[in-house]
Enzyme design. Structure first.
Site: not given
Lengths: 276, 276
Positions: B68, B144, B212
């Site tokens: 990602t 995503k 994150k």
């Protein structure tokens, strides 16, 4: 028997075979009364206003309170009705106008066994599912508030995610297809994003409803000293949507806040090539 | 062939019948390489670090990038690999360790037709669903990111809603039962709240992952001048969870932030009567 202050609503009810009245106090002969209004102020008016019903009801009658209200208000209401000899079911509903029409609402209810027994034929006609959550007023309203926190945040988040996807150049229809099959899905994403894709903001449930309900979440959290920062950020987006003039549009119109602040293009309505 | 810097992981891979190496550059003979690491820094290290793989691969080979990462990073990566004669599929995955083990990941992929063709046997082994989202790097990573915005907010909101319900005196198990059958439901609520109910914060996906990923959402929104206030409020809750020492626990441990700030009791683990 149905009561509404709006004449059009009474006419539609009569056309469907019901009898209607314009004043709550005219429902005095009913032994079970369902109060399904927008907020606590309206509950107060219907039951304790100038033409309020509570003091006219026969002791032993039941009030089924279905509005989304603060749990503390529901608890007090139960006590006030109790002091008049009236029973209460704290019974907020979920499912919207469509499920109400088909008699398939979900009811999050609390109250004593006698209240549930008396309510049963009415709830059977209104609801597909009745959750019995406890024996005192306030529990039903607490559960509804938890549901509204989630529902409201999920709508604002669906709008925020669609705005980001559009800004990143993704095809909105494809975003819907992928997300509804992924871990990012929610009941509200699946249900509301089609309104955005069609550019159709006809209010099924309005922005103003979530301004109200997320304010209830905020006030309840404040009173309990429980911070609710995620709900509060969603509340600000609905407040901005209301401030920008979209309060009476469908709650999916919260995406127009993102449009105004970023210049993204939203899908246009089929009959409105200039965009919504 | 598998590569991992952790010896234990290599041993497990060999025990499962694979061949393993410790340095990315030792994969030079592979014609299709799947890079499944935590973030862009690790992708950079694996491909362009001191023992990086990119300059050792035979031109015409394919890199399937599954981390990602920011869409802009993915686009640049495609260009950098292209300048070495290497093809790239921008192919972030969803489904977690469980779906990876069973070969049922969802893959949000973009790249040219040749890259998809070369990737097919590998993706067939890894994935239940492969979304072909476009012909250039960045599209898969964009999708995503939209999913992670939703997933992260939904986890924080599930925690906030459960905290409110507990603070209001509702039974947590009952909240789960009612909400998973109501409009407030989300994939994440349904999946993560059982961890809270069991008091089990064994990390299936850790708090740090959403610190994150929601930072990626924030930075991408910042770069595009698109405000993401709801995602940002969820990010603050995950940041607080990390700050309070729960970064390596399951992401459902974000509810412990609410516990610390309100004194609510969370369900205790079966083997830990003192609470988690």
């Amino acid at each position: 028997m149905g009561c509404d202050i709006i004449e059009q609503a009474r006419q539609a009810f009569e056309a469907g075979g019901g009898r209607s009245v314009a004043l709550p106090s005219d429902l005095a002969d009913c032994h079970v009364v369902v109060v399904l209004v927008v907020n606590a102020q309206q509950v107060e008016s219907v039951l304790f206003g100038e033409q309020g019903l509570a003091r006219h009801l026969t002791p032993g009658s039941l009030v089924i309170q279905c509005a989304t209200v603060a749990p503390a208000f529901a608890r007090e209401l139960g006590e006030r009705l109790g002091s008049l000899g009236l029973a209460m079911l704290d019974a907020p509903v979920s499912g919207g106008a469509a499920k109400a029409r088909s008699g398939e609402l979900s009811v999050m209810a609390s109250g004593d066994a006698g209240a549930f027994e008396k309510a049963e034929p009415v709830l059977d006609a209104m609801a597909a599912t009745v959750y019995r959550l406890g024996d005192s007023a306030g529990v039903g309203s607490s559960m509804k508030l938890v549901n509204q926190l989630l529902a409201g945040v999920h709508i604002a988040t669906a709008a925020e995610a669609m705005a980001l996807g559009i800004r990143l150049g993704l095809d909105p229809e494809t975003v819907y297809e992928v997300i509804t099959h992924s871990a990012g899905n929610s009941w509200m994403f699946e249900n509301r994003v089609p309104h955005i894709l069609k550019g159709d903001y006809t209010p099924l449930s309005a922005v103003d409803i979530f301004v109200k309900d997320l304010n209830l979440v905020h006030e309840t959290g404040r009173d309990l000293a429980l911070p609710t920062p995620v709900a509060s950020s969603a509340l600000q987006q609905f407040t901005a949507a209301r401030g920008a003039g979209f309060g009476r549009e469908d709650d999916a119109a919260v995406i127009k806040v993102y449009q105004r602040l970023s210049g993204i293009d939203l899908p246009a309505a089929a009959n409105d090539p200039e965009g919504a």
